[in-house]
Design a protein around this motif. Structure first.
Motif, PDB file in Angstrom:
ATOM      1  N   GLU A  88      45.742  47.512  23.602  1.00  9.23           N
ATOM      2  CA  GLU A  88      46.190  46.211  23.818  1.00  9.23           C
ATOM      3  C   GLU A  88      46.694  46.044  25.219  1.00  9.23           C
ATOM      4  O   GLU A  88      46.790  45.274  26.022  1.00  9.23           O
ATOM      5  CB  GLU A  88      47.075  45.636  22.755  1.00  9.23           C
ATOM      6  CG  GLU A  88      46.341  45.647  21.351  1.00  9.23           C
ATOM      7  CD  GLU A  88      47.545  45.002  19.985  1.00  9.23           C
ATOM      8  OE1 GLU A  88      46.889  44.851  19.310  1.00  9.23           O
ATOM      9  OE2 GLU A  88      48.640  45.580  20.202  1.00  9.23           O
ATOM     10  N   HIS A  89      47.543  47.185  25.532  1.00  8.07           N
ATOM     11  CA  HIS A  89      48.163  47.511  26.980  1.00  8.07           C
ATOM     12  C   HIS A  89      46.959  47.492  27.944  1.00  8.07           C
ATOM     13  O   HIS A  89      46.968  47.046  28.988  1.00  8.07           O
ATOM     14  CB  HIS A  89      48.936  48.589  27.031  1.00  8.07           C
ATOM     15  CG  HIS A  89      50.253  48.697  26.518  1.00  8.07           C
ATOM     16  ND1 HIS A  89      50.751  48.837  25.103  1.00  8.07           N
ATOM     17  CD2 HIS A  89      51.335  48.323  27.049  1.00  8.07           C
ATOM     18  CE1 HIS A  89      51.912  48.724  25.199  1.00  8.07           C
ATOM     19  NE2 HIS A  89      52.387  48.330  26.173  1.00  8.07           N
ATOM     20  N   VAL A 101      44.100  46.174  27.594  1.00  7.82           N
ATOM     21  CA  VAL A 101      43.397  44.843  27.807  1.00  7.82           C
ATOM     22  C   VAL A 101      44.295  44.088  28.651  1.00  7.82           C
ATOM     23  O   VAL A 101      43.723  43.364  29.539  1.00  7.82           O
ATOM     24  CB  VAL A 101      43.244  44.352  26.443  1.00  7.82           C
ATOM     25  CG1 VAL A 101      42.726  42.909  26.370  1.00  7.82           C
ATOM     26  CG2 VAL A 101      42.164  45.092  25.767  1.00  7.82           C
ATOM     27  N   LEU A 102      45.693  44.114  28.300  1.00  6.92           N
ATOM     28  CA  LEU A 102      46.587  43.333  29.041  1.00  6.92           C
ATOM     29  C   LEU A 102      46.644  43.436  30.607  1.00  6.92           C
ATOM     30  O   LEU A 102      46.558  42.585  31.420  1.00  6.92           O
ATOM     31  CB  LEU A 102      48.016  43.433  28.489  1.00  6.92           C
ATOM     32  CG  LEU A 102      49.114  42.582  28.988  1.00  6.92           C
ATOM     33  CD1 LEU A 102      49.022  41.168  28.801  1.00  6.92           C
ATOM     34  CD2 LEU A 102      50.451  42.697  28.586  1.00  6.92           C
ATOM     35  N   ILE A 103      46.877  45.131  30.892  1.00  2.00           N
ATOM     36  CA  ILE A 103      46.772  44.987  32.407  1.00  2.00           C
ATOM     37  C   ILE A 103      45.366  45.013  33.058  1.00  2.00           C
ATOM     38  O   ILE A 103      45.250  44.262  34.129  1.00  2.00           O
ATOM     39  CB  ILE A 103      47.403  46.557  32.466  1.00  2.00           C
ATOM     40  CG1 ILE A 103      48.498  46.827  31.837  1.00  2.00           C
ATOM     41  CG2 ILE A 103      47.453  46.972  33.945  1.00  2.00           C
ATOM     42  CD1 ILE A 103      49.897  46.100  32.588  1.00  2.00           C
ATOM     43  N   ALA A 135      43.159  42.952  32.099  1.00  2.00           N
ATOM     44  CA  ALA A 135      42.793  41.498  32.870  1.00  2.00           C
ATOM     45  C   ALA A 135      43.280  41.024  33.889  1.00  2.00           C
ATOM     46  O   ALA A 135      42.656  40.231  34.740  1.00  2.00           O
ATOM     47  CB  ALA A 135      43.399  40.502  31.522  1.00  2.00           C
ATOM     48  N   GLY A 136      44.501  41.505  34.364  1.00  2.00           N
ATOM     49  CA  GLY A 136      45.242  41.099  35.591  1.00  2.00           C
ATOM     50  C   GLY A 136      44.291  41.702  36.727  1.00  2.00           C
ATOM     51  O   GLY A 136      44.251  41.009  37.643  1.00  2.00           O
ATOM     52  N   ARG A 137      43.621  42.751  36.213  1.00  2.00           N
ATOM     53  CA  ARG A 137      42.760  43.540  37.373  1.00  2.00           C
ATOM     54  C   ARG A 137      41.271  42.982  37.613  1.00  2.00           C
ATOM     55  O   ARG A 137      40.522  43.398  38.292  1.00  2.00           O
ATOM     56  CB  ARG A 137      42.827  44.938  37.053  1.00  2.00           C
ATOM     57  CG  ARG A 137      44.388  45.903  37.317  1.00  2.00           C
ATOM     58  CD  ARG A 137      44.385  46.322  38.596  1.00  2.00           C
ATOM     59  NE  ARG A 137      45.429  47.011  38.696  1.00  2.00           N
ATOM     60  CZ  ARG A 137      46.444  46.906  39.900  1.00  2.00           C
ATOM     61  NH1 ARG A 137      45.882  46.267  40.913  1.00  2.00           N
ATOM     62  NH2 ARG A 137      47.416  47.822  39.902  1.00  2.00           N
ATOM     63  N   LEU A 188      48.278  53.241  32.577  1.00  2.00           N
ATOM     64  CA  LEU A 188      48.400  51.750  33.100  1.00  2.00           C
ATOM     65  C   LEU A 188      48.410  51.448  34.709  1.00  2.00           C
ATOM     66  O   LEU A 188      47.496  50.556  35.235  1.00  2.00           O
ATOM     67  CB  LEU A 188      49.524  51.197  32.448  1.00  2.00           C
ATOM     68  CG  LEU A 188      49.355  50.940  30.856  1.00  2.00           C
ATOM     69  CD1 LEU A 188      50.674  50.244  30.472  1.00  2.00           C
ATOM     70  CD2 LEU A 188      48.010  50.079  30.398  1.00  2.00           C
ATOM     71  N   ALA A 189      49.084  52.271  35.244  1.00  2.00           N
ATOM     72  CA  ALA A 189      49.083  52.424  36.708  1.00  2.00           C
ATOM     73  C   ALA A 189      47.801  52.466  37.385  1.00  2.00           C
ATOM     74  O   ALA A 189      47.594  52.001  38.493  1.00  2.00           O
ATOM     75  CB  ALA A 189      50.020  53.300  37.227  1.00  2.00           C
TER      76      ALA A 189
END
Lengths: 275, 227
Positions: A156-157, A159-161, A163-165, A208-209
């Motif tokens: 889920e992390h 997907v969340l990050i 989507a921003g990218r 994530l980074a």
């Protein structure tokens, strides 16, 4: 430990000891052939994977220390005259840093020297009292702690990050899992971040980074809680990112890797100059 | 739009996984309802609406505070502050509707001779106002305890102050007493109009303030230039 598990562990350990991919493949293939023919236990024949990999690396004359890239690319991050004061105390005094594509910069200094402050200013999360930061490209940031959501699982992390990218769900999950695999980590599908150990949470933070392949990576002591193997994996990944043309800034207080970076920014010097 | 929906989805997931919080959220307004169920049926409707507002504001306050850690990272990852605000509002408004529905059904079954449409309107306005109110508190008061105390003060005042006094109109849930009176005591349409205007004004103003607070907090700093 069965043959396949032992061989997989040996592959990882050889990589951690700086043995190149070709030689790793060769050593693993030889060991696999020997084990298949003899039918013996790998621990009995070769011993623990870590010890055997160390022996192989030693026989080659130590880890493969790569020289810095000779032809770095265009400037990706340029910090000029960064000054920051907290309650009248100057933490950063006219600090400059230039990082080009294909370069690693290490930011070092004693506790309270302003390493994290400098990185937060570079990331645009904190305003300096003076100075500018120019970023050419996209930015990825790994904070020292935090940066994850307690009740979300790793996918889920991603997907969340992602989507921003601009990544779709499947692409974000794939990219996240590939980044995790590079750190020898398989994200558990349903475990929420709050249930991950400190080191594993930092792996998630680091992955994530990197999502979306940003051009500039700002890493604030991302290896907190890493075991030795993961710490070595982390540096191998950083070198790989450099080789892929990324500009990487790593805040660190561990000086044993400084011979492998291209630029060292010592913020203790900035404080001393101020004093 | 995708980004807003992803933020909303993850915010909902986070809330759903706090099971104890969900149970308390669900039962909190019931305690308000039952507290006046015995002596004054109409008053129990006013109280349940206030309980819904309090529960939702608190949920929004804590959701907003919990998100503060990851929001700068999301901003750096390509989200605009409006994506984050709208996503979180959408998630919490959805929770508010789901939370209100059983209480509306309870009133339908348990109460007679009241204007059900007006009660539905009070609940809808409560959801619209309570969520941005809680989010705004989390935006301006970074520590949860401070936000909780302010919330406690506002709702406490709302319960003890005379609704006829001018000062109570400055409280965010004043509309619930006004429209509640229209629904329960069958007063004239003036109560409905005043309540509707006050409720909608607060909903719009609080939502705008939440958006502005997020835009300021997550703004791109002037020293940083992307080329």
């Amino acid at each position: 430990m069965n043959h396949n598990a032992w061989l997989a562990a040996l592959t990882g350990e050889l990589r951690r000891h700086g043995v190149g991919p070709d030689l790793t493949g060769h050593v693993v293939a030889e060991a696999a052939t020997h084990l298949a023919k003899s039918g013996e236990s790998p621990l009995r024949v070769f011993g623990p994977p870590d010890a055997y990999a160390r022996a192989v690396a030693d026989s080659l004359g130590g880890p493969d220390v790569r020289p810095p890239r000779r032809h770095p690319g265009p400037v990706r991050l340029a910090a000029r005259g960064i000054t920051k004061r907290y309650r009248g105390r100057t933490v950063l005094d006219r600090v400059d840093l230039t990082v080009r594509a294909g370069e690693i910069a290490a930011v070092v200094g004693a506790n309270g020297a302003g390493k994290s402050t400098f990185l937060r200013i570079c990331a645009g999360l904190l305003s300096p009292d003076a100075g500018t930061v120019a970023v050419h490209g996209t930015l990825g940031y790994c904070p020292q702690d935090g940066g994850t959501a307690e009740f979300l699982n790793p996918d889920e992390h991603f997907v969340l990050i992602g989507a921003g990218r601009g990544l779709g769900r499947a692409a974000a999950r794939r990219a996240g899992r590939a980044g995790a695999a590079a750190l020898e980590w398989t994200p558990p599908p349903r475990t929420q971040a709050r249930h991950l150990s400190g080191g594993t949470r930092q792996k998630l933070n680091l992955v994530l980074a990197r999502l979306g392949e940003p051009d500039v990576l700002l890493l604030d002591e991302p290896y907190q809680g890493f075991d030795r193997g993961t710490y070595l994996d982390f540096w191998h990944e950083v070198w790989r990112w450099r080789d892929a043309g990324k500009a990487v800034v790593v805040v660190t207080h561990l000086l044993n890797q400084l011979d492998r970076v291209d630029t060292v920014l010592d913020l203790t010097a900035s404080r001393e100059r101020d004093a | 739009m995708t980004r807003i929906l992803v933020v909303a989805e993850t915010a909902l997931r986070e809330l759903v996984r706090r099971r104890t919080v969900l149970i308390i959220l669900l039962l909190f307004p019931l305690a308000f309802y039952l507290s006046r169920r015995g002596d004054h049926l109409g008053q129990s409707i006013r109280f349940v609406c206030l309980g819904l507002g309090w529960a939702l504001s608190t949920a929004a306050l804590f959701a907003g505070s919990a998100a503060r850690g990851i929001e700068p990272r999301l901003r750096l990852s390509g989200y605009g502050s409006l994506h984050l605000v709208l996503g979180r509002l959408l998630a919490l408004w959805t929770v508010g509707v789901l939370l209100s529905a059983p209480y509306f059904l309870l009133i339908l079954v348990d109460q007679h001779d009241v204007r059900y449409g007006a009660i539905a309107l009070v609940m809808a306005l409560t959801v619209l106002v309570a969520v941005p109110f809680g989010l705004l508190l989390s935006a301006v008061l970074p520590r949860e305890l401070e936000g909780t105390l302010v919330l406690l003060t506002v709702v406490g005042l709302q319960m003890v102050m005379d609704p006829a006094s001018t000062a109570t109109r400055a409280l965010p849930f004043w509309f619930s007493r006004e429209i509640g009176t229209y629904a329960i005591d069958h007063t004239d349409g003036g109560y409905l109009t005043r309540g509707l205007v006050q409720g909608l004004s607060f909903a719009v103003a609080l939502t705008l303030l939440v958006a502005v607070a997020a835009a300021v907090r997550l703004r791109q700093r002037r020293h940083l230039r992307f080329a």
